[in-house]
Design an enzyme around this catalytic site. Structure first.
Site, PDB file in Angstrom:
ATOM      1  N   HIS A 179      -9.575   1.352   4.813  1.00  0.00           N
ATOM      2  CA  HIS A 179      -8.285   1.510   5.493  1.00  0.00           C
ATOM      3  C   HIS A 179      -8.473   2.436   6.694  1.00  0.00           C
ATOM      4  O   HIS A 179      -9.267   3.383   6.635  1.00  0.00           O
ATOM      5  CB  HIS A 179      -7.237   2.077   4.533  1.00  0.00           C
ATOM      6  CG  HIS A 179      -5.859   2.013   5.120  1.00  0.00           C
ATOM      7  ND1 HIS A 179      -5.415   2.943   6.028  1.00  0.00           N
ATOM      8  CD2 HIS A 179      -4.851   1.112   4.963  1.00  0.00           C
ATOM      9  CE1 HIS A 179      -4.181   2.610   6.405  1.00  0.00           C
ATOM     10  NE2 HIS A 179      -3.817   1.508   5.778  1.00  0.00           N
TER      11      HIS A 179
ATOM     12  N   GLU B 122      -5.460  -4.824  10.420  1.00  0.00           N
ATOM     13  CA  GLU B 122      -4.429  -3.824  10.637  1.00  0.00           C
ATOM     14  C   GLU B 122      -4.702  -3.094  11.956  1.00  0.00           C
ATOM     15  O   GLU B 122      -5.509  -2.145  11.976  1.00  0.00           O
ATOM     16  CB  GLU B 122      -4.413  -2.803   9.493  1.00  0.00           C
ATOM     17  CG  GLU B 122      -4.121  -3.411   8.133  1.00  0.00           C
ATOM     18  CD  GLU B 122      -3.559  -2.370   7.171  1.00  0.00           C
ATOM     19  OE1 GLU B 122      -2.440  -2.582   6.700  1.00  0.00           O
ATOM     20  OE2 GLU B 122      -4.226  -1.354   6.926  1.00  0.00           O
TER      21      GLU B 122
ATOM     22  N   GLU C  40      -6.833   4.778   7.811  1.00  0.00           N
ATOM     23  CA  GLU C  40      -6.619   6.208   7.544  1.00  0.00           C
ATOM     24  C   GLU C  40      -7.858   6.827   6.899  1.00  0.00           C
ATOM     25  O   GLU C  40      -8.181   7.991   7.141  1.00  0.00           O
ATOM     26  CB  GLU C  40      -5.356   6.382   6.679  1.00  0.00           C
ATOM     27  CG  GLU C  40      -4.095   6.107   7.505  1.00  0.00           C
ATOM     28  CD  GLU C  40      -2.910   5.566   6.747  1.00  0.00           C
ATOM     29  OE1 GLU C  40      -2.873   5.668   5.503  1.00  0.00           O
ATOM     30  OE2 GLU C  40      -2.006   5.022   7.407  1.00  0.00           O
TER      31      GLU C  40
ATOM     32  N   GLY D 103       2.523   2.327  10.790  1.00  0.00           N
ATOM     33  CA  GLY D 103       3.463   3.433  10.645  1.00  0.00           C
ATOM     34  C   GLY D 103       4.179   3.805  11.927  1.00  0.00           C
ATOM     35  O   GLY D 103       4.835   4.842  12.000  1.00  0.00           O
TER      36      GLY D 103
ATOM     37  N   ASN E 260       0.879  -1.166   0.000  1.00  0.00           N
ATOM     38  CA  ASN E 260       0.000   0.000   0.000  1.00  0.00           C
ATOM     39  C   ASN E 260       0.916   1.214   0.000  1.00  0.00           C
ATOM     40  O   ASN E 260       1.496   1.550   1.028  1.00  0.00           O
ATOM     41  CB  ASN E 260      -0.903  -0.021   1.239  1.00  0.00           C
ATOM     42  CG  ASN E 260      -1.688   1.269   1.404  1.00  0.00           C
ATOM     43  OD1 ASN E 260      -1.714   2.107   0.490  1.00  0.00           O
ATOM     44  ND2 ASN E 260      -2.324   1.443   2.551  1.00  0.00           N
ATOM     45  N   TRP E 261       1.039   1.816  -1.153  1.00  0.00           N
ATOM     46  CA  TRP E 261       1.994   2.929  -1.286  1.00  0.00           C
ATOM     47  C   TRP E 261       1.518   4.193  -0.572  1.00  0.00           C
ATOM     48  O   TRP E 261       2.299   5.131  -0.405  1.00  0.00           O
ATOM     49  CB  TRP E 261       2.231   3.240  -2.771  1.00  0.00           C
ATOM     50  CG  TRP E 261       2.994   2.200  -3.524  1.00  0.00           C
ATOM     51  CD1 TRP E 261       3.440   0.990  -3.057  1.00  0.00           C
ATOM     52  CD2 TRP E 261       3.425   2.279  -4.901  1.00  0.00           C
ATOM     53  NE1 TRP E 261       4.112   0.318  -4.050  1.00  0.00           N
ATOM     54  CE2 TRP E 261       4.112   1.083  -5.185  1.00  0.00           C
ATOM     55  CE3 TRP E 261       3.277   3.240  -5.902  1.00  0.00           C
ATOM     56  CZ2 TRP E 261       4.664   0.828  -6.449  1.00  0.00           C
ATOM     57  CZ3 TRP E 261       3.819   2.995  -7.155  1.00  0.00           C
ATOM     58  CH2 TRP E 261       4.511   1.800  -7.426  1.00  0.00           C
ATOM     59  N   LYS E 262       0.252   4.238  -0.209  1.00  0.00           N
ATOM     60  CA  LYS E 262      -0.333   5.455   0.392  1.00  0.00           C
ATOM     61  C   LYS E 262      -0.035   6.652  -0.527  1.00  0.00           C
ATOM     62  O   LYS E 262       0.018   6.479  -1.748  1.00  0.00           O
ATOM     63  CB  LYS E 262       0.168   5.636   1.830  1.00  0.00           C
ATOM     64  CG  LYS E 262      -0.050   4.357   2.666  1.00  0.00           C
ATOM     65  CD  LYS E 262       0.122   4.524   4.133  1.00  0.00           C
ATOM     66  CE  LYS E 262      -0.151   3.186   4.821  1.00  0.00           C
ATOM     67  NZ  LYS E 262      -0.121   3.276   6.281  1.00  0.00           N
TER      68      LYS E 262
ATOM     69  N   GLY F 182       2.935  -1.096   4.249  1.00  0.00           N
ATOM     70  CA  GLY F 182       3.018   0.337   3.994  1.00  0.00           C
ATOM     71  C   GLY F 182       4.446   0.740   3.685  1.00  0.00           C
ATOM     72  O   GLY F 182       4.961   0.556   2.591  1.00  0.00           O
ATOM     73  N   GLY F 183       5.111   1.293   4.676  1.00  0.00           N
ATOM     74  CA  GLY F 183       6.443   1.866   4.480  1.00  0.00           C
ATOM     75  C   GLY F 183       7.431   0.931   3.807  1.00  0.00           C
ATOM     76  O   GLY F 183       8.194   1.352   2.917  1.00  0.00           O
TER      77      GLY F 183
ATOM     78  N   SER G 166       3.416  -2.150  10.329  1.00  0.00           N
ATOM     79  CA  SER G 166       4.863  -2.252  10.567  1.00  0.00           C
ATOM     80  C   SER G 166       5.417  -3.644  10.259  1.00  0.00           C
ATOM     81  O   SER G 166       6.312  -4.133  10.946  1.00  0.00           O
ATOM     82  CB  SER G 166       5.207  -1.834  12.002  1.00  0.00           C
ATOM     83  OG  SER G 166       4.859  -0.467  12.220  1.00  0.00           O
TER      84      SER G 166
HETATM   85  P1  13P Z   1       3.040   0.377   7.673  1.00  0.00           P
HETATM   86  O1  13P Z   1       3.554  -0.929   7.091  1.00  0.00           O
HETATM   87  O2  13P Z   1       3.799   1.567   7.191  1.00  0.00           O
HETATM   88  O3  13P Z   1       2.919   0.291   9.164  1.00  0.00           O
HETATM   89  O4  13P Z   1       1.547   0.573   7.093  1.00  0.00           O
HETATM   90  C1  13P Z   1       0.649  -0.479   7.181  1.00  0.00           C
HETATM   91  C2  13P Z   1      -0.574  -0.117   6.409  1.00  0.00           C
HETATM   92  O5  13P Z   1      -1.320   0.766   6.784  1.00  0.00           O
HETATM   93  C3  13P Z   1      -0.840  -0.850   5.173  1.00  0.00           C
HETATM   94  O6  13P Z   1      -2.111  -0.580   4.687  1.00  0.00           O
END
Ligand code: 13P
Length: 248
Positions: A94, A166, A96, A172, A9-11, A232-233, A211
């Site tokens: 998600h 999640e 967010e 994050g 998930n590149w956000k 994510g990251g 994470s």
């Molecule tokens: P991180 O891997 O950066 O914690 O993000 C997880 C996420 O929200 C994937 O959708």
């Protein structure tokens, strides 16, 4: 036997140049990856990603969509538009989106239904905040988030979907749920679905997100009810992402 699915998930990250380098790196390292792999990218880059990944083993998708089919919804993107770019997946709900943009369980369920109606596989994100975990209502929260979708679409719809657990406190933050903590919630989700439909429960891909990195992926993905990761990251670095894919 469920196949593992590792999705990035590149956000709100990337640029044409960065995406080109990242995807080239991932494509070059896919040898030996047994898991299914996907990337969920910002809308403006769908054409680029489609051009780059068509014919490869990597699938792609979006991170959000409108519940509406078309019309005067300024700034929104429909399921049919995502299908135009051959998206396989779309994230719905998600944390967010839920927290920052106020998406309700019912809205998420509408998006889930619209994604499936267009022939895409929704990745339904669920998970509790730290306050909810500390209040010992993790299962109640995840259950409520799942129930909204089951009420609208029926349990059979989960056969054409992916669930991503999640925990919000792990996203994050660098704080990962321990393998035991994650496994417990994954098992709870599967047991909940099994009460309604055993076959759907057995086939349901339940990803872990929060994470997940190369250094904890093997242990997390080794849990019996963890069927992949939503990354994510760590999905923004080809070597790190590939290491997670190889752990699957
Ligand atoms: P991180 O891997 O950066 O914690 O993000 C997880 C996420 O929200 C994937 O959708």
């Amino acid at each position: 036997m469920r196949r593992k699915l590792v999705a990035g998930n590149w956000k709100m990250h990337g640029s044409l140049a960065e995406n080109e380098a990242l995807l080239s790196g991932i494509l070059a390292g896919m040898g030996g990856v047994k898991a299914d792999v996907a990337v969920c990218v910002p809308f403006p880059y769908l054409a680029q990603v489609q051009a780059k990944l068509t014919g490869s083993a990597i699938r792609w998708g979006a991170q959000n969509m409108s519940q509406q089919a078309r019309g005067a919804y300024t700034g929104e993107v429909s399921a049919a538009m995502l299908k135009d770019f051959a998206c396989t997946y779309v994230l719905v709900g998600h944390s967010e989106r839920r927290a920052i943009y106020g998406e309700s369980d019912e809205l998420v369920a509408e998006k889930f239904a619209a994604a499936q109606a267009a022939g895409m596989t929704p990745i339904l994100c669920v998970g509790e905040t730290l306050r909810e975990r500390e209040g010992c209502i993790t299962e109640a929260v995840v259950s409520r988030q799942m129930d909204a979708v089951i009420a609208k679409c029926g349990v059979a719809a989960l056969a054409r979907a992916v669930v991503a657990y999640e925990p919000v406190w792990a996203i994050g933050t660098g704080v990962t749920a321990s393998p035991d903590q994650a496994q417990a919630v994954h098992a709870y989700i599967r047991a909940k679905v099994r009460e309604l439909d055993a076959a759907v429960a057995d086939g349901l891909i339940i990803q872990y997100g929060g994470s997940m990195k190369a250094n904890n992926a093997v242990e997390l993905l080794g849990q019996p009810d963890i069927d992949g990761g939503l990354i994510g990251g760590a999905a923004l670095n080809a070597e790190e992402f590939l290491a997670i894919c190889r752990a699957g």
